[in-house]
Motif scaffolding. Structure first.
Motif, PDB file in Angstrom:
ATOM      1  N   ILE A   1       4.452  25.841  28.105  1.00  0.00           N
ATOM      2  CA  ILE A   1       3.125  25.825  28.749  1.00  0.00           C
ATOM      3  C   ILE A   1       2.646  27.251  29.005  1.00  0.00           C
ATOM      4  CG2 ILE A   1       1.934  25.258  30.924  1.00  0.00           C
ATOM      5  CD1 ILE A   1       3.528  22.628  30.966  1.00  0.00           C
ATOM      6  N   ALA A   2       3.549  28.097  29.509  1.00  0.00           N
ATOM      7  CA  ALA A   2       3.163  29.486  29.809  1.00  0.00           C
ATOM      8  C   ALA A   2       2.748  30.228  28.539  1.00  0.00           C
ATOM      9  CB  ALA A   2       4.322  30.211  30.490  1.00  0.00           C
ATOM     10  N   ILE A   3       3.561  30.066  27.484  1.00  0.00           N
ATOM     11  CA  ILE A   3       3.284  30.807  26.241  1.00  0.00           C
ATOM     12  C   ILE A   3       1.953  30.376  25.618  1.00  0.00           C
ATOM     13  CG2 ILE A   3       4.079  31.088  23.848  1.00  0.00           C
ATOM     14  CD1 ILE A   3       6.967  31.105  25.022  1.00  0.00           C
TER      15      ILE A   3
ATOM     16  N   ILE B   1      -1.302  30.388  29.117  1.00  0.00           N
ATOM     17  CA  ILE B   1      -1.753  31.629  29.786  1.00  0.00           C
ATOM     18  C   ILE B   1      -2.718  32.397  28.861  1.00  0.00           C
ATOM     19  CG2 ILE B   1      -1.036  33.870  30.727  1.00  0.00           C
ATOM     20  CD1 ILE B   1       1.427  32.520  31.876  1.00  0.00           C
ATOM     21  N   PRO B   2      -2.326  32.653  27.582  1.00  0.00           N
ATOM     22  CA  PRO B   2      -3.294  33.333  26.693  1.00  0.00           C
ATOM     23  C   PRO B   2      -4.581  32.524  26.506  1.00  0.00           C
ATOM     24  CG  PRO B   2      -1.102  33.397  25.737  1.00  0.00           C
ATOM     25  CD  PRO B   2      -1.023  32.467  26.900  1.00  0.00           C
ATOM     26  N   LEU B   3      -4.435  31.194  26.390  1.00  0.00           N
ATOM     27  CA  LEU B   3      -5.617  30.348  26.181  1.00  0.00           C
ATOM     28  C   LEU B   3      -6.560  30.405  27.387  1.00  0.00           C
ATOM     29  CD1 LEU B   3      -6.673  28.373  24.006  1.00  0.00           C
ATOM     30  CD2 LEU B   3      -5.726  26.512  25.359  1.00  0.00           C
ATOM     31  N   SER B   4      -5.979  30.423  28.586  1.00  0.00           N
ATOM     32  CA  SER B   4      -6.839  30.468  29.772  1.00  0.00           C
ATOM     33  C   SER B   4      -7.559  31.821  29.864  1.00  0.00           C
ATOM     34  CB  SER B   4      -6.027  30.202  31.046  1.00  0.00           C
ATOM     35  OG  SER B   4      -5.035  31.171  31.183  1.00  0.00           O
ATOM     36  N   ILE B   5      -6.860  32.902  29.479  1.00  0.00           N
ATOM     37  CA  ILE B   5      -7.517  34.227  29.511  1.00  0.00           C
ATOM     38  C   ILE B   5      -8.691  34.257  28.523  1.00  0.00           C
ATOM     39  CG2 ILE B   5      -7.203  36.715  29.151  1.00  0.00           C
ATOM     40  CD1 ILE B   5      -4.228  36.337  29.846  1.00  0.00           C
ATOM     41  N   LEU B   6      -8.427  33.748  27.293  1.00  0.00           N
ATOM     42  CA  LEU B   6      -9.474  33.757  26.261  1.00  0.00           C
ATOM     43  C   LEU B   6     -10.652  32.870  26.667  1.00  0.00           C
ATOM     44  CD1 LEU B   6     -10.479  34.458  23.373  1.00  0.00           C
ATOM     45  CD2 LEU B   6      -9.237  32.478  22.563  1.00  0.00           C
TER      46      LEU B   6
ATOM     47  N   PHE C   1     -11.558  31.783  29.610  1.00  0.00           N
ATOM     48  CA  PHE C   1     -12.269  32.305  30.781  1.00  0.00           C
ATOM     49  C   PHE C   1     -13.221  33.437  30.348  1.00  0.00           C
ATOM     50  CE2 PHE C   1     -12.468  34.980  34.698  1.00  0.00           C
ATOM     51  CZ  PHE C   1     -13.148  34.063  35.481  1.00  0.00           C
TER      52      PHE C   1
ATOM     53  N   MET D   1       7.015  28.765  37.052  1.00  0.00           N
ATOM     54  CA  MET D   1       5.670  29.077  36.529  1.00  0.00           C
ATOM     55  C   MET D   1       5.025  30.203  37.334  1.00  0.00           C
ATOM     56  SD  MET D   1       3.748  28.026  34.111  1.00  0.00           S
ATOM     57  CE  MET D   1       2.283  28.847  33.596  1.00  0.00           C
TER      58      MET D   1
ATOM     59  N   TYR E   1     -14.217  42.847  28.659  1.00  0.00           N
ATOM     60  CA  TYR E   1     -13.933  41.414  28.835  1.00  0.00           C
ATOM     61  C   TYR E   1     -15.195  40.612  29.185  1.00  0.00           C
ATOM     62  CZ  TYR E   1     -11.133  37.381  30.330  1.00  0.00           C
ATOM     63  OH  TYR E   1     -10.571  36.137  30.459  1.00  0.00           O
TER      64      TYR E   1
ATOM     65  N   CYS F   1      -1.582  38.129  22.450  1.00  0.00           N
ATOM     66  CA  CYS F   1      -1.336  37.792  23.855  1.00  0.00           C
ATOM     67  C   CYS F   1      -0.132  36.838  23.969  1.00  0.00           C
ATOM     68  CB  CYS F   1      -2.594  37.155  24.446  1.00  0.00           C
ATOM     69  SG  CYS F   1      -2.562  37.061  26.228  1.00  0.00           S
TER      70      CYS F   1
ATOM     71  N   VAL G   1       3.200  37.685  26.171  1.00  0.00           N
ATOM     72  CA  VAL G   1       3.550  36.801  27.300  1.00  0.00           C
ATOM     73  C   VAL G   1       4.974  36.273  27.066  1.00  0.00           C
ATOM     74  CG1 VAL G   1       3.042  34.578  28.389  1.00  0.00           C
ATOM     75  CG2 VAL G   1       1.193  36.171  27.959  1.00  0.00           C
TER      76      VAL G   1
ATOM     77  N   TYR H   1      -9.578  41.408  25.444  1.00  0.00           N
ATOM     78  CA  TYR H   1      -8.417  40.517  25.291  1.00  0.00           C
ATOM     79  C   TYR H   1      -7.250  41.276  24.642  1.00  0.00           C
ATOM     80  CZ  TYR H   1      -6.363  35.849  24.356  1.00  0.00           C
ATOM     81  OH  TYR H   1      -5.575  34.743  24.331  1.00  0.00           O
TER      82      TYR H   1
END
Lengths: 71, 286
Positions: A35-37, A40-45, A47, B4, B51, B74, B78, B210
């Motif tokens: 989920i993190a991998i 997290i990138p998807l939420s940044i993009l 947003f 998390m 951004y 990204c 991560v 990004y």
């Protein structure tokens, strides 16, 4: 542009939901990592796509017309 | 702590600290060149500025790959945060992540359709030929410690002393690798100013922001790996001081050294790989 906005809202909701699920439900570690991998990138993009400045109505034509596109 | 939450905290710290260290680098470089330079938070401000900027996508871009490649950068860093500070996992995974970073550089350049991006794309392949062997320094660490797992390497150093003093040439090789990833570095041929911004030229606005977020995480992670692998168990303050010192040294080198042309950059790196591997093996046999 409308498709992009709707897609980014959807992506953001899904990714935040996934992150909150991992935080609250405490699933096995490998699920949290997955989920993190992914989210997290998807939420940044997503947003960023949601909050980025949009062109005004009268400027749209100007944005679409490029002076040079033939590389 | 909740897993998390731990990951989110580490990713945030990596981004913020990485950005500030990049800012510090620019400040130090400016002072060496007798300029006042931008404030230390400038890199962070640039990232946030990009951004929220209005973004359009070039007609020549290969969609959706053009956006996906920025996401992949990204994703991999991560992942590095998870493998490193969170899980204290294997160095082999970090090696894989670094190799993927080179692939991202290559594909980000080719996905935009810009000639500068394409040149950078070729240079990324070129530099991978030297940087990936530099990362093979991990073999030396394995030969010395008998493990690739970060937590075991730290435990080894707690017992036997820092690896920096027992395999210094391996540390030097890793340092050159870190140097190659710094902006304005003599080895930063993929982002040389002769090709505008290299593979990032056509990634502007949101996507540039990004990419900059991922690069800040990458910088923090590379420094974190260096400190963990070569200086052993460190406190939070130890990590902070170590990262600042390395960033200042890198800034000093960048400010006083011109960017090498691609051929020279590769030759210097390959020479260092040779000296590092052969020298380390000789040191191990002594």
């Amino acid at each position: 542009m409308k498709t992009l906005t709707i897609t980014s809202y959807l992506m953001f909701i899904i990714s935040i939901a996934g992150i909150v699920y991992a935080m609250v439900a405490n699933p096995p570690a490998w699920i949290v990592y997955a989920i993190a991998i992914l989210f997290i990138p998807l939420s940044i993009l997503s947003f960023g796509l949601m909050i980025m400045a949009q062109s005004k109505k009268e400027e749209e034509d100007e944005r679409a017309r490029e002076p040079f596109i033939g590389y | 702590m909740n897993l998390m939450l731990n990951i989110l905290l580490n990713v945030t710290i990596a981004f913020l600290l990485g950005s500030l260290l990049f800012g510090l680098q620019r400040k130090v470089m400016a002072r060496i060149q007798m300029r006042p330079g931008p404030p230390i938070i400038q890199h962070l401000l640039h990232t946030l500025k990009f951004y929220i900027k209005e973004s359009t996508f070039p007609k020549t871009a290969a969609m959706p790959f053009y956006i996906a490649i920025a996401s992949i950068l990204c994703v991999i860093w991560v992942s590095a945060v998870i493998v490193g500070p969170v899980a204290q996992g294997s160095l082999l995974l970090i090696f894989a992540i670094y190799a993927l970073h080179k692939i991202v550089e290559h594909n980000a350049g080719s996905s935009s359709g810009s000639p500068y991006g394409k040149l950078s794309c070729v240079r990324a392949v070129f530099s991978a030929a030297a940087e990936v062997p530099l990362f093979a320094v991990l073999i030396i660490i394995y030969l010395k410690t008998g493990t690739m797992v970060l937590s075991d390497i730290t435990a080894y150093q707690a017992q036997n002393g820092a690896l920096l003093f027992t395999i210094p040439l391996a540390a030097l090789m890793f340092f050159v690798l870190i140097l190659s990833k710094a902006p304005y570095s003599p080895f930063a041929i993929t982002k040389g100013k002769d090709i505008i911004s290299g593979y990032e030229t056509e990634h502007f606005g949101l996507l540039r922001g990004y990419l900059m977020i991922s690069e800040s995480i990458a910088w923090y992670m590379l420094l974190w790996i260096f400190l963990t692998v070569f200086l052993g168990p460190l406190s939070l303050l130890g990590y902070l001081v170590g990262m600042v010192i390395i960033s200042v040294i890198v800034a000093f080198i960048n400010a006083t050294t011109p960017m090498l042309n691609p051929n020279h950059s590769i030759m210097v790196q390959v020479t260092l790989v040779f000296i590092g591997i052969v020298g380390s093996i000789i040191l191990l046999m002594l």
